[in-house]
Design an enzyme around this catalytic site. Sequence first.
Site, PDB file in Angstrom:
ATOM      1  N   GLY A  77     -12.831  -9.340  43.051  1.00 51.76           N
ATOM      2  CA  GLY A  77     -13.148  -9.279  41.612  1.00 51.76           C
ATOM      3  C   GLY A  77     -13.803  -7.960  41.245  1.00 51.76           C
ATOM      4  O   GLY A  77     -14.547  -7.388  42.032  1.00 51.76           O
ATOM      5  N   ASP A 171     -17.559 -11.043  50.080  1.00 46.94           N
ATOM      6  CA  ASP A 171     -17.567 -11.661  51.408  1.00 46.94           C
ATOM      7  C   ASP A 171     -16.171 -11.683  52.038  1.00 46.94           C
ATOM      8  O   ASP A 171     -16.016 -11.323  53.210  1.00 46.94           O
ATOM      9  CB  ASP A 171     -18.186 -13.062  51.356  1.00 46.94           C
ATOM     10  CG  ASP A 171     -17.585 -13.934  50.267  1.00 46.94           C
ATOM     11  OD1 ASP A 171     -16.994 -13.387  49.326  1.00 46.94           O
ATOM     12  OD2 ASP A 171     -17.692 -15.160  50.365  1.00 46.94           O
ATOM     13  N   ASP A 172     -15.157 -12.063  51.249  1.00 42.40           N
ATOM     14  CA  ASP A 172     -13.814 -12.148  51.836  1.00 42.40           C
ATOM     15  C   ASP A 172     -13.272 -10.761  52.188  1.00 42.40           C
ATOM     16  O   ASP A 172     -12.631 -10.585  53.225  1.00 42.40           O
ATOM     17  CB  ASP A 172     -12.856 -12.841  50.856  1.00 42.40           C
ATOM     18  CG  ASP A 172     -13.179 -14.330  50.724  1.00 42.40           C
ATOM     19  OD1 ASP A 172     -13.599 -14.928  51.742  1.00 42.40           O
ATOM     20  OD2 ASP A 172     -13.035 -14.883  49.630  1.00 42.40           O
ATOM     21  N   LYS A 198     -20.050  -5.553  47.468  1.00 37.92           N
ATOM     22  CA  LYS A 198     -19.791  -5.641  46.027  1.00 37.92           C
ATOM     23  C   LYS A 198     -19.639  -7.088  45.618  1.00 37.92           C
ATOM     24  O   LYS A 198     -19.039  -7.860  46.354  1.00 37.92           O
ATOM     25  CB  LYS A 198     -18.499  -4.882  45.728  1.00 37.92           C
ATOM     26  CG  LYS A 198     -17.887  -5.140  44.409  1.00 37.92           C
ATOM     27  CD  LYS A 198     -16.479  -5.760  44.455  1.00 37.92           C
ATOM     28  CE  LYS A 198     -16.391  -7.189  44.931  1.00 37.92           C
ATOM     29  NZ  LYS A 198     -15.106  -7.840  44.697  1.00 37.92           N
TER      30      LYS A 198
HETATM   31  P1  FBP Z   1     -15.729 -11.429  44.032  1.00 40.60           P
HETATM   32  O1  FBP Z   1     -16.474 -12.436  44.850  1.00 40.60           O
HETATM   33  O2  FBP Z   1     -14.456 -10.988  44.619  1.00 40.60           O
HETATM   34  O3  FBP Z   1     -16.601 -10.261  43.664  1.00 40.60           O
HETATM   35  O4  FBP Z   1     -15.329 -12.100  42.637  1.00 40.60           O
HETATM   36  C1  FBP Z   1     -16.246 -12.845  41.928  1.00 40.60           C
HETATM   37  C2  FBP Z   1     -15.693 -13.389  40.640  1.00 40.60           C
HETATM   38  O5  FBP Z   1     -15.948 -12.539  39.564  1.00 40.60           O
HETATM   39  C3  FBP Z   1     -16.257 -14.788  40.399  1.00 40.60           C
HETATM   40  O6  FBP Z   1     -17.437 -14.756  39.668  1.00 40.60           O
HETATM   41  C4  FBP Z   1     -15.105 -15.501  39.724  1.00 40.60           C
HETATM   42  O7  FBP Z   1     -15.105 -16.866  39.995  1.00 40.60           O
HETATM   43  C5  FBP Z   1     -13.905 -14.869  40.350  1.00 40.60           C
HETATM   44  O8  FBP Z   1     -14.274 -13.571  40.707  1.00 40.60           O
HETATM   45  C6  FBP Z   1     -12.719 -14.828  39.424  1.00 40.60           C
HETATM   46  O9  FBP Z   1     -11.625 -14.346  40.131  1.00 40.60           O
HETATM   47  P2  FBP Z   1     -10.316 -13.773  39.484  1.00 40.60           P
HETATM   48  O10 FBP Z   1     -10.608 -12.370  39.058  1.00 40.60           O
HETATM   49  O11 FBP Z   1      -9.333 -13.799  40.598  1.00 40.60           O
HETATM   50  O12 FBP Z   1      -9.960 -14.648  38.325  1.00 40.60           O
END
Ligand code: FBP
Length: 538
Positions: A77, A171-172, A198
Amino acid sequence: MSCLREERNRYQPRIPKKLEEITSLRVEVEEAPILTKHPRELEEIFPKTFHQPLLKFSKAEEKSARPLKVGVVLSGGQAPGGHNVIAGLFDSLKKIDSRSTLYGFLGGSSGIVEDRLVELTEEKIRPYRNTGGFDLLGSGRTKIETPEQLESALQNVKAHALDGLVIIGGDDSNTNAALLAEYFLTHNCETKVIGVPKTIDGDLKNAFVEIPFGFDTACKTYSALIGNIARDALSAKKYYHFIKIMGRSASHIALECALQTHPNYTLIGEEVASTKGSLEEIVQSLTDLIVERAERGKNYGVVLIPEGLIEFIPEMRTLIQELNLLMSVKGEELLKRLSEEARKTFLMLPEIFQEQLTLDRDPHGNIQVSHIATEQLLLHLVKRFLKNRADYKGKFQPVSHFFGYEGRSCFPSNFDSNYGYGLGFVASSLIFQGYTGYMGVLQNLASSPEEWEPAGIPITMLMHLEERKGRQKPVIEKTLVDLKGKPFTTFSSLRGEWALEDEYHYPGPVQFYGPPSLCNEKTFTLALEQETKVGIHG
Ligand code: FBP
């Protein structure tokens, strides 16, 4: 370009003193503690990188340098500050040797596997300095795990003769970095893999990683919006605003926004899990508050709901776990295969919500909570409960909101601009010094950026085994809200007042210029965790 973008492009991030002379650093190693509950299994999966030491930096004699070739990828994200990691990487690599080159892999980790990349020049990077989003390279959520993916990544970094590969992610994505580092070492590949922490969610943190970048800006952005809504609620006195905010698992964002804005009611997923609060109990307590406020003539309010709440409610958790294993099963057959408890929960939910729960998982096996309208579910159930309350004389007019994507690509705060940029420097230092399988971090973040301390943390040290798509997989452990920690205990000592009195705070938009008290303010989470004194009422 907007005026602000032009102005922000000119902002020169502040960097830690220790990183000013990047080629004259000495690395000191310290034994890494074993934090994981699964040391034996992880040692087997990561024989080359599991027992690596912690790294600290200190000043030393100038070291001779050579040009480096590094690839970078933005993953997962979006989070404000990502472009600055790239700018920091670029500037620091040029400082190491002006002939160094930086390549950007496109579209997240799949760019590494599919060999999609561009060379990043000053001309390309300049318009992105101190801007939000990940649009310079794009992002993605590809999980690198199959032998074919690992082998393609290996062949691609070899073909480009990369000295380093930097994966900017949560984390992933950092799990991807650990897997690649191990695979490259096993195959005698010289490319060093470094992760950068991040995520706006704030859950990639622990004793060594104080906070990931992006959290600061996202929380300030949501808080500005929540403050505006609170003031609107107080002005019109007719609406209940149910606001869902991002945070896929942990409720750090909701907690920080509550500390910044003082809503009437904030749900914290981790508290719900610890008290084993059922959906019915949550709705009951929300209804009680609405009835009590109505008795005081208040038919308005602000309720914050973390998007990850749903997975913390015990019966919902059971249902989601069962659904995760039955992704290809639909309709009557699905109902038959659910346990009795899960079926009961499923059938109690409105149809639209049932559909949202069965949507595809992301490539890492996570349920996509941002697509689940928890705020509407709660609002719907509260309406139902209020109908049965003879003592309720108010008028319930709810409005639902979801603040998520609007906080991920905005201009990074000064904190995240400096932090991202500094992390770019740490990543290139680690590559320059020849380390792999590390997360580059900055510590002592409650101080001024000049005092931030660079360090290297073995990524495997942060991992454990977790069930993903029905199988135990090594992943970085998310850190949830600590119910004994200062941010939560501070919130819990004040929320009673906020529930009935309207003590809303209006933080206003993120400030970039002006007095340091305005534009360099830390989040409450960081400040309280580091025991810095901050005035909640101030
Ligand atoms: P990351 O853990 O990859 O930083 O993403 C977090 C996030 O923003 C969450 O808060 C949200 O649930 C998710 O991404 C949404 O994912 P997508 O962009 O795939 O809709």
